[in-house]
Write an enzyme that holds these catalytic residues in place. Structure first.
Site, short mmCIF file in Angstrom:
data_model
loop_
_atom_site.label_atom_id
_atom_site.label_comp_id
_atom_site.label_asym_id
_atom_site.label_seq_id
_atom_site.Cartn_x
_atom_site.Cartn_y
_atom_site.Cartn_z
CD GLU A 267 25.10 -54.90 -35.97
OE1 GLU A 267 25.76 -54.43 -35.00
OE2 GLU A 267 23.94 -55.35 -35.84
CG PHE B 145 11.50 -51.26 -33.09
CD1 PHE B 145 12.10 -50.76 -31.95
CD2 PHE B 145 11.86 -52.53 -33.53
CE1 PHE B 145 13.02 -51.51 -31.24
CE2 PHE B 145 12.78 -53.29 -32.83
CZ PHE B 145 13.37 -52.78 -31.68
CD GLN B 146 15.97 -53.02 -34.31
OE1 GLN B 146 15.71 -53.80 -35.23
NE2 GLN B 146 16.78 -53.34 -33.31
CE LYS C 133 10.53 -58.60 -41.58
NZ LYS C 133 10.17 -58.81 -40.18
CG MET D 90 50.12 -41.75 -32.48
SD MET D 90 51.90 -41.69 -32.81
CE MET D 90 52.05 -42.87 -34.15
#
Lengths: 583, 163
Positions: A51, A113-114, A163, A488
């Site tokens: 993502e 969940f999630q 949802k 760097m």
């Protein structure tokens, strides 16, 4: 009236917003939305491999086109993975709309969940955010999100969607608003006329002026106006890292980038100036060095659309809040009116002396008047790679970068003549940005040359996107400046920690990047000798329909210079190479 | 310098956390905080007292104004204003000190709103310093519990903070 489910409303709204690509990744909480996209949506979806890459690709798409990037991710880990990309866009003021799934409304707060509190987690790094509580609000919320993301000082907006707001069997009348009016949000349209006049007078009285232009000029579509004003006045221009391309780099009046790794002549001109016109720039700490020593003799005019940027770190003598575009139009008109009245303005003799001084600085230490880096003629210097890239692409490619030495070399040595061509994470400094960014840019401009300048550290932070590039056929060129170090970090360890290279090398664990590229179906090439560099670069860009991974072995000991002396240094205090510093 | 910033904001879920988050995110202080709906149910009014030099206060007000949920705000300390803090104090009140506490409460124009055999609950309204002074006047160890509303304020005269 047409009856649509929440998921269908999102699909339709994206079409009506003329969205070109959705960058995303499906998951439980957004499956209703994905089903609606699958059934009926003209907007293609790009399936990334992580993502974070979706947000960087959408962000870079926005940087290259000026339109909002669009991201769709699921709840929980999908949302948290997107946060780094949202923060990246936020720091650089990039318009982006992120749709994040959420668990069903009745489960919120139950550690389902999630489940994650996406509004809470993203709050410090968004311009604004919404959670959908009633599905019928979706069209208005989406309209508002695009409006907020793209107007004023742009930025990312998150829409968190439980949802149950997208259930396919619950339909609502759909009407997409044509415009939106918010009592608490109305970005300013014009700058204050009195302040602009004051600024014009100050500009015309200047004897040692500098125009310091940042990313706001590009975001505000004001590059031509800025160029017009600078040329009307014959004033020197320096760009910030984010502003590269706002003023044509190959023009005589361009001093190069300023700041920590800025050009000697740019930093010297800033320090010795008497009037600074700051346009769409925010006096970032990577520009100013020690604030109390910043440009002691300068009166500062500061144009910015965001009042919080003005006098935040450096006090502005003439603050002007407004869009750079309209302010510059008004300012140019004022300058012309004042010059009609008094043709002797600005003082051309003083300006000639100033240009004489600037040319002297350029001749002495400028990066473009001579090669300032040492070379033994065999080892490839990183600067030479960018020079070669510039030659082969005729200065007309879109260049994305990751973060580190390679980013600074690209910023210093690729001369950007046009805005939107230099795509990098300037504010947040996000390693892993370059590859997904190049993908987003290539999708936006399929016929243009797109190169990602990177290093072995950064590229491995989102290397999985080589697979996305295969799926969507984005033949970008990856220019890997390989020095076998986190360059760097190593440079700072060399300079400030007596060369103790704590955790900045991978020893012998790097993959064979040629084979890796090939494993994904791309072309990999290794370059180890200077004499092969140009030919390899040409060969890579000649393969128009192939992603080419150029693994270029460079001198691992090289540092980026100039570099501001810190702490307690001023703009003018710079290391010019490993042994020599100013003052 | 202490400032009282009064904010009209959308009465939306999450709006308060944006304001509070801004203060912690940017390292500004919150001394007191009060928030409640107004006569217009779509608007909340939030009052925050903070301390900072002019530069910090300017940034705070600009940053607050930038929040999309903030409709309008005013720094009340810039003009003349009325400020009030409401305090409820539970104090130990036994034997001879009961009269003493009653007298002090009268002097401060407070009210005893609950009486028990061993405790008084006193309500006091006023500017923050007055409430501080009252607490200081109580015998050491006698204060059992203190709750304050945080400062609320309004400008004097015709000036109003509304849409």
């Amino acid at each position: 009236m047409e009856m649509l489910s929440g998921g269908e409303m999102i699909a339709r709204a994206l079409e009506l917003e003329n969205v070109e690509y959705i960058f995303g990744y499906p998951g439980g909480a957004v499956l209703h939305i994905y089903d609606a996209l699958y059934k009926d949506c003209k907007v293609p979806h790009v399936l990334v491999r992580h993502e974070q890459a979706a947000t960087h690709a959408a962000d870079a798409y926005a940087r290259a086109t000026g339109k909002a990037g669009v991201v769709l991710v699921t709840s929980g880990p999908g949302a948290t993975n997107a946060v780094t990309g949202i923060a990246t866009a936020y720091m650089d003021s990039i318009p982006m709309v992120v749709f994040s799934g959420q668990v069903q409304s009745h489960l919120i707060g139950e550690d389902a969940f999630q489940e994650t509190d996406m509004l809470g987690i993203s709050r410090p790094v968004v311009k604004h955010s919404f959670q959908v509580r009633h599905a019928e609000e979706l069209p208005l919320i989406i309209k508002k999100a695009f409006h907020i993301a793209t107007t004023g000082r742009p930025g990312p907006v998150v829409i968190d969607i439980p949802k149950d707001m997208t259930k396919p069997d619950e339909k609502f009348p759909f009407k997409y608003p044509e415009s939106v009016d918010m009592r608490s949000y109305s970005p300013i349209q014009r700058g204050h006329a009195g302040q602009i006049k004051k600024a014009a007078k100050l500009l015309l009285s200047a004897k040692r002026p500098v125009i310091y232009a940042g990313g706001g000029v590009i975001l505000g579509g004001a590059s031509e106006l800025l160029t017009g004003l600078a040329q009307e006045l014959n004033f020197p221009v320096t760009n910030t890292l984010m502003g590269l391309g706002a003023y044509p780099a190959t023009d005589r009046q361009f001093l190069g980038m300023l700041g920590m790794h800025g050009f000697y002549e740019a930093n010297m001109a800033m320090h010795h100036s008497d009037v600074i016109l700051a346009v769409g720039a925010r006096f970032d700490d990577r520009v100013t060095n020690t604030v109390s020593k910043f440009c002691p003799g300068a009166k500062i005019i500061h144009i910015d659309i965001d009042p919080t940027s003005i006098s935040k770190t450096v006090n502005a003598d003439v603050p002007i809040v407004g869009p750079v575009q309209t302010v510059l139009v008004d300012m140019l008109a004022q300058v012309k009116t004042l010059r009609k009245k008094d043709k002797s303005l600005p003082d051309s003799q003083a300006l000639d002396r100033w240009w004489g001084q600037i040319d002297e600085w350029r001749d002495k230490h400028g990066l473009w008047t001579a090669d300032r880096f040492g070379t033994d003629g065999e080892q490839i210097m990183p600067q030479q790679v960018i020079q070669s890239l510039y030659r082969v692409t005729k200065g007309d490619a879109y260049i994305t970068s990751d973060v580190g030495q390679h980013q600074m070399f690209a910023a210093q040595y690729y001369k950007f003549d046009k805005p939107h061509r230099w795509i990098n994470s300037g504010g947040l400094g996000t390693m892993g940005f370059g590859l997904p960014a190049a993908m987003g840019v290539k999708l936006a401009h399929p016929d243009a040359d797109v190169a990602c300048v990177t290093g072995e550290g950064s590229i491995q932070m989102n290397i999985q996107e080589l697979s996305t590039c295969t799926q969507y056929n984005t033949p970008i060129k990856i220019i890997n400046l390989r020095n076998n170090y986190l360059g760097m970090v190593k440079q700072w360890q060399d300079m400030q920690y007596e060369g103790r290279h704590a955790m900045s090398t991978y020893e012998d664990s790097l993959p064979d990047f040629v084979k890796l590229a090939e494993a994904y179906g791309h072309v990999g090439m290794q370059v180890t000798k200077l004499e092969d560099l140009d030919a390899a670069m040409e060969k890579a860009f000649a393969m128009k329909d192939k992603l080419v991974f150029l693994d270029i072995f460079i001198d691992p000991t090289e540092h980026v210079y100039p570099m501001h002396v810190a702490p307690n240094g001023a703009m003018k205090d710079m290391w010019l190479n490993k042994h020599e510093r100013t003052s | 310098m202490r400032r009282i910033i009064s904010i009209l904001m959308e009465n939306e879920p999450g709006a308060l956390s944006r304001v509070v988050g801004l203060f912690s995110q940017r390292g500004y202080n919150i001394d007191t905080l009060n928030v409640a709906a107004t006569e217009d149910p779509t608007l909340s009014r939030l009052t925050v007292t903070t301390v900072g030099d002019d530069r910090v206060i300017e940034q705070i007000t600009k940053q607050l104004n930038k929040l999309v949920d903030v409709v309008k705000l005013v720094d009340l300390s810039e003009g003349t204003h009325v400020e009030r803090d409401l305090m409820l104090v539970k104090v130990r009140a036994e034997g001879s000190v009961r009269d003493e506490i009653r007298r002090i409460t009268e002097i401060f124009r407070g009210q005893i709103v609950d009486v028990g055999p061993q405790v008084f609950t006193i309500q006091l309204t006023g500017a923050a310093e007055k409430l501080d002074a009252f607490l200081a006047s109580m015998e050491e160890g006698s204060i059992l519990e203190v709750v304050r509303s945080g400062v609320v304020g309004i400008s004097r005269g015709e000036k109003v903070l509304r849409l």
